[in-house]
Design an enzyme around this catalytic site. Structure first.
Site, mmCIF file in Angstrom:
data_model
loop_
_atom_site.group_PDB
_atom_site.id
_atom_site.type_symbol
_atom_site.label_atom_id
_atom_site.label_comp_id
_atom_site.label_asym_id
_atom_site.label_seq_id
_atom_site.Cartn_x
_atom_site.Cartn_y
_atom_site.Cartn_z
ATOM 1 C CD GLU A 7 -7.193 -5.604 0.882
ATOM 2 O OE1 GLU A 7 -5.733 -5.674 1.123
ATOM 3 O OE2 GLU A 7 -7.549 -4.670 0.162
ATOM 4 C CE1 TYR A 51 -4.616 -0.663 -0.059
ATOM 5 C CE2 TYR A 51 -3.522 -2.629 0.721
ATOM 6 C CZ TYR A 51 -4.590 -2.358 0.076
ATOM 7 O OH TYR A 51 -5.791 -2.841 -0.260
#
Length: 413
Positions: free
Chosen positions: A144, A102
């Site tokens: 997630e 990310y």
């Protein structure tokens, strides 16, 4: 999520991000195209993860632009976009996206904003978007992580990839072939929800990068195998041939193995007392066939209408099997619509409507608009179906659909 956002972002940051909404509406796609250019230049290893075919057809940049736009618009109410977050998170979990990726995405997204907007991307805007991205990324990472935990603790579940052997390869039509997959370790398979998909990993000779593709499971849950039914994507007009689909059709055979991730996806069949209407176009029938079988097994008294549209019988997968189901189950009705039927089609009981699915025809075969509708197929087909259901005043809560690939829009331009 809104509480988390309020705690992490000051009002000035929120105001600056929301002020960029008009700019993102105008330049969002240019920003995301530049983002992917930078991402792959700086981190070419990520080409092993991202579907390069979607990049070439601009599907992924459009989908990302829509997601960034929505995040900016609702930066102080992220719970509004939670359904979209969960949908993307399912794909990320299936692709084994990791938290450490990310920051890489954030760095290149901010650079792309700066490149495209130039002097208009002031230090204040870049700083605000940096803070906002951190909050948004944390939301995705947490959602997630919960999904990873769920699949890891499920009976028969697994993380990362698990090797499966091809036990059967069945040609379903001129363009669609089914692959039956059993775990090499002969272990238990996890239960999954009808409509979900798996990710397969293939290393094609001559290709520089691993190819990941997501395919719907086309049989009911509870079987000792997984089944995917893959359409061979031939080159046509400006659409390139499908690298992976052609490789599967021509080079993968019984006895070969494929690494596979555990089932994922939120386009799933919900039990209900309402009649069930499944409308598919082309290879879009794959998740709906799974739903059809699952419904007939779990709710045999629930009326089910399966409507399939195809060019003709030669490309209509599983046609005999589907037609026979209505003889086995009194509550199952199967309808077929061919846009260009052959002479042979007109001499069989597979073909029932010539042309395209239309509202008067739907209204003639369905008892009412009070049903649960699920549909899947090419984008133009889905737009048409969605427009018909909206015109028929079907409740939005009863309309369910899935795009193959990045999320698109069903708005008719």
């Amino acid at each position: 999520m809104s509480t988390q956002t309020a705690n992490q972002l000051d009002q000035r940051t929120i105001d600056i991000v929301k002020s960029t909404v008009p700019v993102l509406a105008e330049h969002g796609e240019a920003i995301t195209k530049r983002f992917y250019q930078l991402l792959f230049e700086n981190h070419p290893e990520l080409k092993h993860v991202f579907n390069q075919a979607n990049q070439k057809m601009d599907k992924q940049p459009k989908a990302l632009a829509n997601a960034v736009y929505a995040a900016a618009q609702y930066i102080d109410q992220l719970e509004v976009i939670l359904p979209a977050v969960k949908q993307i998170a399912h794909k990320h979990r299936s692709l084994n996206i990791k938290p450490e990726q990310y920051p890489i995405v954030g760095e290149n997204l901010l650079a792309a904003i700066k490149d495209v907007l130039g002097d208009a991307a002031t230090d204040d805007i870049i700083e605000a978007w940096g803070k906002a991205y951190t909050v948004i990324a944390d939301v995705f990472i947490q959602v997630e992580q919960d999904m990873y935990q769920e699949v890891a603790h499920k009976n028969g579940g697994w993380l990362d990839y698990r090797d499966f052997k091809i036990t059967h390869k069945i040609q379903e039509s001129d363009v669609i072939t089914s692959f039956y997959l059993s775990p090499v370790d002969q272990g238990t398979l996890p239960d999954y929800k009808a409509g979900q998909y798996i990710t397969i990993k293939v290393n094609i000779p001559g290709s520089d990068y691993t190819q990941l593709r997501q395919y719907s499971l086309s049989d009911a849950p509870g079987k000792p195998y997984f089944r995917i039914s893959v359409k061979r994507e031939d080159e046509q007009n400006d659409k390139p041939a499908g690298v992976v689909s052609n490789y599967l059709h021509h080079s993968i055979n019984v006895g070969d193995t494929l690494p596979i991730s555990a089932p994922a996806g939120d386009f799933t069949l919900q039990e209900s007392d309402q009649p069930l209407v499944l409308i598919s176009g082309g290879v879009g029938l794959t998740p709906l066939v799974s739903m059809l079988h699952d419904s007939l097994q779990k709710q045999p008294d629930r009326p089910v209408y399966f409507i399939h549209a195809a060019q003709n019988g030669s490309v209509h997968a599983m046609k005999e099997h589907l037609t026979n189901l209505q003889e086995e189950y009194v509550n199952a009705q199967v309808y077929t619509c061919y846009s260009n039927p052959t002479v042979e089609d007109q001499q069989t009981n597979y073909h029932q409507l010539e042309g395209f699915v239309n509202l008067p025809w739907l209204q003639s075969i369905l008892p009412s608009n009070e049903a649960a509708f699920y549909f899947c197929g090419p984008e133009g087909f889905m737009k048409n179906v969605n427009q018909m259901l909206t015109e028929w005043q079907v409740s939005p809560e009863s309309i369910n659909y899935e795009f193959f690939g990045p999320q698109g829009s069903l708005e008719v331009s």
